[in-house]
Design a protein around this motif. Structure first.
Motif, PDB file in Angstrom:
ATOM      1  N   MET A 252      34.793  58.591  31.773  1.00 30.19           N
ATOM      2  CA  MET A 252      35.875  58.835  30.817  1.00 30.19           C
ATOM      3  C   MET A 252      35.399  58.564  29.388  1.00 30.19           C
ATOM      4  SD  MET A 252      39.040  57.109  32.936  1.00 30.19           S
ATOM      5  CE  MET A 252      40.252  57.408  31.634  1.00 30.19           C
ATOM      6  N   GLY A 253      34.582  57.524  29.234  1.00 29.37           N
ATOM      7  CA  GLY A 253      34.058  57.210  27.908  1.00 29.37           C
ATOM      8  C   GLY A 253      33.115  58.268  27.369  1.00 29.37           C
ATOM      9  N   LEU A 254      32.448  58.987  28.271  1.00 29.79           N
ATOM     10  CA  LEU A 254      31.499  60.012  27.836  1.00 29.79           C
ATOM     11  C   LEU A 254      32.172  61.217  27.189  1.00 29.79           C
ATOM     12  CD1 LEU A 254      28.931  60.011  30.794  1.00 29.79           C
ATOM     13  CD2 LEU A 254      28.601  59.094  28.491  1.00 29.79           C
ATOM     14  N   VAL A 255      33.473  61.356  27.352  1.00 27.44           N
ATOM     15  CA  VAL A 255      34.170  62.484  26.727  1.00 27.44           C
ATOM     16  C   VAL A 255      34.889  62.051  25.446  1.00 27.44           C
ATOM     17  CG1 VAL A 255      34.438  63.625  28.956  1.00 27.44           C
ATOM     18  CG2 VAL A 255      36.304  62.209  28.083  1.00 27.44           C
ATOM     19  N   THR A 256      34.587  60.843  24.966  1.00 28.65           N
ATOM     20  CA  THR A 256      35.164  60.348  23.717  1.00 28.65           C
ATOM     21  C   THR A 256      34.086  60.321  22.639  1.00 28.65           C
ATOM     22  OG1 THR A 256      34.642  58.011  24.097  1.00 28.65           O
ATOM     23  CG2 THR A 256      36.667  58.867  25.104  1.00 28.65           C
TER      24      THR A 256
END
Length: 387
Positions: free
Chosen positions: A153-157
């Motif tokens: 999820m953090g990789l898409v921020t």
């Protein structure tokens, strides 16, 4: 303007590389698949997100056309058609859930991960990036799965560089200290090289050869011997009597693949055979869609095709051991292994019949996936494959 026009090209190219390298069958390269959510998030339009998703998925599943052609002794066209059709779910989900709104993008990607992990869409949820959890966080179990999910999820921020650096650190540490899952005590998996004849040659001589193989491997002090998927062919009372009688005066239990048939269709199963009895141990939860599982037959009043038992029998009991069986295709998708891990089994039993994958990396990918899950949950693993 020129930069904007060609910006999709490197995204698509890198997504293809991520699919090829991450799903090459080399276990320590699985985290390469974590590049996909970064590329998906950086797409400027929904159309580009679709192309990035297609590039990744088609590259990851590139062995399918050749495998189908070998299985059906046909040219590549049926395999190419199935390959493209199989990508529709993955591409459709990631295209529909793509968004420009950075605040909600992580939750959209979480929804995509969940949809591709569980039925109905998870039925063809191959190449799931969360599989890399076993390489990044070996032995962490559910906490490792949660950490990987949060990281994805953090990789898409906008914080993706920091998340990627953290993942890279865990990856390097894991690679430096890596050891494969250990074989459970008293168990031995037997790999065979019988090609397409395994399960199709049901002669008495073939059964005698397999029985001899079981006995030879049992001599070394391993009472539990595992044979590949479909090894026995059709499971009938005659086959049962033959095997039980042959194992008399031994302490060996054979866990082997077979097929049970009735008027409505068939089950792809594992059976357990000893000197005293034999029983169907496990019925496959998810056979290969299309070639085995054909639910549309019932829509037209036709019988045949393998049954899918979806959430049935996640754990099997074998004496004092509780095993999590994964037959062939189940090693490529997410929910069967996660369902089994909920019951905290003592070991994972992974079998397959991959003669039709010759010339592809499919069997290697199955091995890598099973190893990744075994390492994540710190479970012993026994393999048995036919090629």
């Amino acid at each position: 303007m020129r930069h904007d026009r060609f910006q999709p090209v490197p995204l698509i190219a890198v997504s293809i590389v991520a699919g090829i390298v991450g799903w090459s069958g080399h276990i320590l390269l699985l985290p390469t698949a974590l590049a996909f959510p970064i590329l998906w998030a950086r797409a400027q339009t929904r159309w580009v997100a679709a192309l990035v998703s297609a590039g990744y998925f088609l590259a990851a599943s590139r062995g399918l056309p050749q495998g189908v052609a070998t299985f059906y002794s046909s040219d590549l066209w049926p395999g190419l058609l199935l390959w493209l059709c199989a990508s529709v779910s993955f591409v459709g989900v990631h295209t529909a859930l793509w968004t420009k709104r950075s605040r909600v993008r992580p939750y959209h990607y979480l929804a995509a991960m969940v949809l591709m992990a569980f039925p109905p869409l998870g039925i063809i949820g191959w190449a799931h990036p969360v599989t890399a959890a076993g390489i990044l966080f070996p032995g962490w179990g559910w906490w490792g799965l949660a950490a990987t999910t949060a990281g994805l999820m953090g990789l898409v921020t906008r914080m993706w560089p920091a998340v990627m650096i953290a993942f890279a650190g865990f990856w390097l540490w894991s690679a430096a200290t890596w050891t494969g899952p250990h074989l459970p005590d008293g168990w031995q998996g037997v790999d065979l090289e019988m090609g397409s004849s395994l399960g199709r040659d049901t002669s008495i001589q073939r059964h005698r050869d397999l029985i001899a193989t079981v006995k030879v491997h049992g001599v070394g002090g391993s009472p539990m011997i595992v044979l590949p998927e479909s090894a026995l062919g059709f499971w009938t009372p005659s086959v049962e009597r033959l095997w039980v009688k042959a194992l008399e005066e031994t302490d060996v239990t054979a866990v082997t693949g077979a097929t049970t048939v009735d008027a409505a269709g068939y089950d792809n199963v594992l059976v357990a055979i000893s000197a005293t009895d034999a029983r169907v141990l496990y019925r496959e939860r998810m056979p290969v869609p299309g070639s085995m599982w054909q639910p549309w037959r019932t829509w037209f009043g036709q019988s045949g095709g393998a049954r899918a038992h979806f959430f049935a029998n996640p754990i099997v009991d074998l004496g004092s051991a509780r095993g999590a069986p994964l037959i062939c295709y189940e090693q490529l998708i997410v929910w069967p292994v996660l369902q089994s891990m909920l019951d905290d089994p003592d070991l994972i039993i992974a079998v397959g019949n991959g003669w039709w994958t010759r010339g592809t990396s499919i069997v290697a990918i199955q091995h890598a996936s099973a190893i990744a899950w075994a390492k994540l949950f710190a479970k012993p693993l026994v393999f048995s494959f036919n090629t």
